[in-house]
Scaffold this active site. Structure first.
Site, PDB file in Angstrom:
ATOM      1  N   THR A  40       0.740  -1.088   0.037  1.00 29.67           N
ATOM      2  CA  THR A  40      -0.053   0.109  -0.101  1.00 29.67           C
ATOM      3  C   THR A  40       0.919   1.356   0.034  1.00 29.67           C
ATOM      4  O   THR A  40       0.463   2.040  -0.700  1.00 29.67           O
ATOM      5  CB  THR A  40      -0.966  -0.171   1.187  1.00 29.67           C
ATOM      6  OG1 THR A  40      -1.853  -1.014   1.141  1.00 29.67           O
ATOM      7  CG2 THR A  40      -1.519   1.275   1.396  1.00 29.67           C
ATOM      8  N   HIS A 448      23.088  27.873  12.323  1.00 31.67           N
ATOM      9  CA  HIS A 448      22.384  29.109  12.002  1.00 31.67           C
ATOM     10  C   HIS A 448      22.706  29.823  10.480  1.00 31.67           C
ATOM     11  O   HIS A 448      23.702  29.736  10.255  1.00 31.67           O
ATOM     12  CB  HIS A 448      22.801  29.966  12.920  1.00 31.67           C
ATOM     13  CG  HIS A 448      22.231  31.684  12.610  1.00 31.67           C
ATOM     14  ND1 HIS A 448      20.887  31.734  13.356  1.00 31.67           N
ATOM     15  CD2 HIS A 448      22.598  32.600  12.136  1.00 31.67           C
ATOM     16  CE1 HIS A 448      20.573  32.857  12.923  1.00 31.67           C
ATOM     17  NE2 HIS A 448      21.463  33.610  12.300  1.00 31.67           N
TER      18      HIS A 448
END
Length: 469
Positions: A40, A448
């Site tokens: 599936t 960052h």
């Protein structure tokens, strides 16, 4: 040929288990009833739905969101046929990849319907019309699940459909009604809403996502989805549906125990997405005296062995969360334990993701669960709108919430609603696997600017030490 292991089902649990078993020296066959491997998930579930989610998101961005970046686009048109063909190409590439991996690892892939004759014999009615008998020392059932139906609603594969057929609409529905505000309903509802359909979701419970997610996440998500255009009818029990020409009329009433008149709503398509149930039809469990429980699941022990010696089961067909990645883990652990290895799954560290926008991801306990268990905990929360990368990409909805033990600081749960939540939750899952504390994450360097900084700030917030808020 005598096999060491016959795996029935080639979904994420089955094909991964077959490959791992072969790596460990077992002679393995894997039976798949469809003409392509992957079950599936790869064929009509996880992969095609994510392909459409991505394509529909790009279409949505081109129709307005890009303007906020100074990119003015006009004359945007939807080529649904091409979008669906791209989805098929993605699916075919991955299902074909499993066939390649079977060959590489010397797994015999067999296409046909398997019936267990006895605990050492599996008879396969092959798709080519021939029958094949497999003698084996062990059997692993990995047949997965299928959509659940509801009384009074009969599928016709055109107007009233389940999630499989909802992936194949050749036209954007004018009005798509969805029964069920769970993961599947919200994801496919988002797809067709972005492509221009009016979408109404009818939910039996008072909350979306089955009421099992973090309460604040559910409330925030419903507010965002409503703003995006999805309409919700909550606390409603569907009593029936009938097709009238090219439309479908759905009747519903207040959920059990509440008074109110029966109402109706009319749409062009109806999708039923009320969950899935284990798939054991025609498997021949009666031939080996293996019974399922009251909900249709096969019970197993800590080694994933059933009450019948030498017969094992994993994934959606056993009790527990129906998650493709969990089925993979269980498949690997199962065959490793067959070979004397002390492997295990830490179920508290298994993440869950909803691939809407914003994405929703969680791992571990919710506040409600900890309250019920009487566990003292601290909460740290940080908003994406305070993050530099989130502002740069203009995806600022949502937050990260971290729950940590009040005494030890060990992370007990994490809940994220926001951009790339499905990727960000992996850090928290690994942290929980190693019993890390919120302080461990807070003290670790995060690049960052990055969305991962929101996770770090939420961990800092557990002790009220967030920097950017």
């Amino acid at each position: 040929m005598m096999y060491d292991l016959v795996v029935i089902g080639s979904g994420p649990g089955g094909y991964v288990a077959a490959i791992r078993a072969a790596q460990l020296g077992m002679n393995v066959a894997c039976v798949e009833k469809y003409d392509t491997f992957g079950g599936t998930c790869l064929n009509v579930g996880c992969i095609p739905s994510k392909a459409l989610l991505e394509s529909s998101h790009k279409f949505h961005d081109a129709n307005g969101e890009l303007a906020e970046h100074g990119i003015n686009v006009s004359g945007v048109e939807l080529d649904l046929e091409k979008m669906l063909n791209r989805k098929k190409e993605v699916v075919n590439g991955l299902t074909g990849g499993i066939k390649f991996l079977f060959g590489k690892n010397k797994v015999d892939g067999i296409h046909g319907t398997a019936t267990i004759q006895d605990k050492n014999t599996v008879v396969v009615a092959q798709n080519n019309g021939e029958s094949k008998t497999l003698e084996t020392k062990k059997i692993l059932i990995a047949t997965g699940s299928k959509p659940t139906a509801i009384p009074g609603v009969e599928y016709d594969k055109e107007t009233i459909v389940d999630s499989t057929w909802a992936l194949e609409f050749t036209e954007v529905p004018e009005h798509l009604i969805i029964i069920g505000a769970g993961v599947i309903g919200l994801e496919l509802g988002s797809v067709w809403s972005r492509l221009g359909a009016k979408v109404t979701v009818i939910e039996y419970l008072p909350e979306i996502l089955g009421g099992r997610a973090d309460a604040e996440v559910m409330k925030t998500a419903k507010k965002i989805f409503t703003k995006q255009g999805l309409e919700f009818i909550m606390n409603a029990k569907v009593t029936g549906a009938k097709v009238n020409g090219k439309t479908v009329e759905v009747s519903y009433e207040p959920r059990d125990g509440e008074e109110g008149e029966v109402k109706t709503i009319e749409g062009s398509k109806l999708m039923v997405a009320v969950g899935r149930r284990p798939y054991t039809d025609g498997l021949g469990l009666v031939n080996i005296g293996l019974e399922t429980n009251a909900r249709g699941f096969i019970e197993v022990d800590g080694d994933y062995e059933t009450s019948v010696e030498g017969v094992y089961a994993i994934g959606d067909v056993i009790p527990g969360p129906m998650l493709a990645h969990l089925a993979e883990d269980e498949g690997i652990i199962c065959v490793e334990r067959m070979n004397g290895m002390g492997s295990h799954v830490m179920y508290d560290a298994v993440p869950d993701v909803v691939y809407t926008y914003p994405e929703i991801a969680s791992v571990g306990k919710t506040p409600a669960e900890l309250d019920k268990e009487g566990v003292e905990y601290k909460t740290g929360k940080f908003l994406f709108k305070a993050n530099g990368r989130a502002r740069a990409i203009n995806y600022t909805d949502g937050f990260v919430k971290v729950l940590a033990d009040a005494k030890t600081d060990r992370i007990l749960g994490a809940h994220i609603i926001g951009p790339q939540a499905g990727d960000l939750i992996a850090e928290m899952a690994v942290a929980m696997e190693f019993w890390a504390s919120a302080e461990d994450i807070a003290r670790s360097s995060h690049a960052h600017p990055s969305l991962a900084e929101v996770v770090k700030e939420a961990c800092l917030a557990v002790d009220g030490r967030m920097i950017h808020s």
